[in-house]
Design an enzyme around this catalytic site. Structure first.
Site, PDB file in Angstrom:
ATOM      1  CE  LYS A   1      -1.194  30.400 -14.478  1.00 47.93           C
ATOM      2  NZ  LYS A   1      -1.045  29.157 -13.928  1.00 47.93           N
TER       3      LYS A   1
ATOM      4  CD  GLN B   1       1.865  27.507 -12.504  1.00 49.65           C
ATOM      5  OE1 GLN B   1       1.159  28.372 -12.473  1.00 49.65           O
ATOM      6  NE2 GLN B   1       1.829  26.396 -13.541  1.00 49.65           N
TER       7      GLN B   1
ATOM      8  CG  ASP C   1      -4.791  27.546  -9.093  1.00 48.26           C
ATOM      9  OD1 ASP C   1      -5.176  27.697 -10.431  1.00 48.26           O
ATOM     10  OD2 ASP C   1      -3.544  27.555  -8.850  1.00 48.26           O
TER      11      ASP C   1
HETATM   12  N1  GUN Z   1      -0.334  23.762 -13.323  1.00 49.26           N
HETATM   13  C1  GUN Z   1      -0.736  23.314 -14.651  1.00 49.26           C
HETATM   14  N2  GUN Z   1      -1.623  24.083 -14.681  1.00 49.26           N
HETATM   15  C2  GUN Z   1      -2.062  24.817 -13.542  1.00 49.26           C
HETATM   16  C3  GUN Z   1      -2.952  25.626 -12.869  1.00 49.26           C
HETATM   17  O1  GUN Z   1      -4.181  25.695 -13.651  1.00 49.26           O
HETATM   18  N3  GUN Z   1      -2.882  26.296 -11.780  1.00 49.26           N
HETATM   19  C4  GUN Z   1      -1.593  26.139 -10.924  1.00 49.26           C
HETATM   20  N4  GUN Z   1      -1.720  26.602  -9.775  1.00 49.26           N
HETATM   21  N5  GUN Z   1      -0.758  25.245 -11.482  1.00 49.26           N
HETATM   22  C5  GUN Z   1      -0.902  24.640 -12.753  1.00 49.26           C
END
Ligand code: GUN
Length: 289
Positions: free
Chosen positions: A49, A93, A116
């Site tokens: 990211k 995350q 998100d």
């Molecule tokens: N863990 C797995 N997929 C995601 C996501 O799309 N966003 C976040 N914040 N954590 C994740």
């Protein structure tokens, strides 16, 4: 059988966003990436990211609290980012350590910075088909993959395997939308579903998001179906230098010959999640001006 190339489609979107970011007035978008602890998969995802942000001109701010952070301390950290006018998007995350209530953390993020799409307000907007909200990145990426691969969902039977907040539930809501690219009939299956193979065999489009390695086998798939494999599972493999290999929720060798189209793991849905996060961050920046 045709492979859906998530790397290629995500790269196209990233290139489009780069152009859009360059044309934005004022400062570039800023994304805060919060990763609690050192979970190896999370380390890898958050790094992706960060790299994607840099490649399109989004400023990222990495915040790496230790696994021992308390829920109250994490709330305070989020409150600070919510109040900071230089921050457009906030991502915490998942998964978080067991002592922290993950949904409470998602709710703490200001809805307008919740790139998100896990906040109550954004899930509500998704259910109401209010496009001012943020849609969760993995489900949004799945819809984008299908559209850009020429798969129409209208009138089709979409079976979603999994009911998580991050993938299954929002994916089902998206496929149901009254939009030209959606309008599907949707069945959601999960661990308590009876006669699961009988349901998945009815799928024109099967979205596998249950987090069980190679769970979907050939007997569960209708010939000609489109299969979207959301799973990213690490399975021990002594022949690999890392000691593991990545595999999806679908047993690719036996299922792929049956499909009209299928996403590989890696290189299918994964890169799309990152691309959609970038898209949401640009949207957040636009809404803040
Ligand atoms: N863990 C797995 N997929 C995601 C996501 O799309 N966003 C976040 N914040 N954590 C994740």
């Amino acid at each position: 059988m045709e492979l859906i190339d998530g790397n290629k489609i995500a790269a196209d979107i990233i290139a489009e966003l780069k152009t859009q970011v360059a044309a934005l007035p004022g400062r570039p978008p800023c994304l805060a990436l919060v990763r609690v602890g050192e979970d190896p998969a999370s380390v890898s995802y958050v790094k992706k990211k960060e790299t994607a942000s840099a490649s399109i001109g989004i400023t990222s701010r990495m915040i790496l609290p230790p696994v021992t952070i308390t829920q109250e301390e994490l709330f305070a950290l989020i409150d600070g980012l919510n109040a900071d006018p230089a921050v457009d998007g906030i991502l915490v995350q998942s998964p978080l350590p067991k002592h922290i209530n993950e949904v409470a953390v998602f709710r703490r993020i200001a809805a307008g910075k919740d790139v998100d799409g896990f906040h109550t307000m954004n899930l509500g907007k998704l259910a109401q088909e209010d496009d001012t909200g943020f849609v969760a990145c993995t489900p949004a990426g799945i819809m984008e993959l299908l559209q850009r691969s020429g798969v129409s969902l209208a009138g089709k039977h979409v079976v979603v395997l999994g009911r998580s907040l991050i993938v299954g539930k929002p994916a089902a809501l998206l496929a149901l939308q009254r939009k030209p690219w959606a309008n599907a009939t949707v069945t959601v299956c999960h661990s308590q579903t009876a006669n699961l193979p009988a349901l998945t065999r009815q799928a024109d489009v099967l979205i596998a998001a249950i987090g069980k390695p190679e769970f979907v086998t050939a007997d569960m798939v209708k010939p000609g179906a489109v299969v979207i494999d959301v799973g990213v599972n690490r399975v021990a493999d002594a022949t690999k230098k890392s000691g593991y290999r990545l595999t999806g929720d679908v047993h690719f060798p036996t299922v792929s010959p049956l499909c009209s189209k299928i996403t590989p793991v890696p290189g299918g849905v994964g890169p799309m999640t990152v691309a959609m996060l970038m898209q949401n961050t640009v949207k957040a920046r636009r809404q803040h001006t």
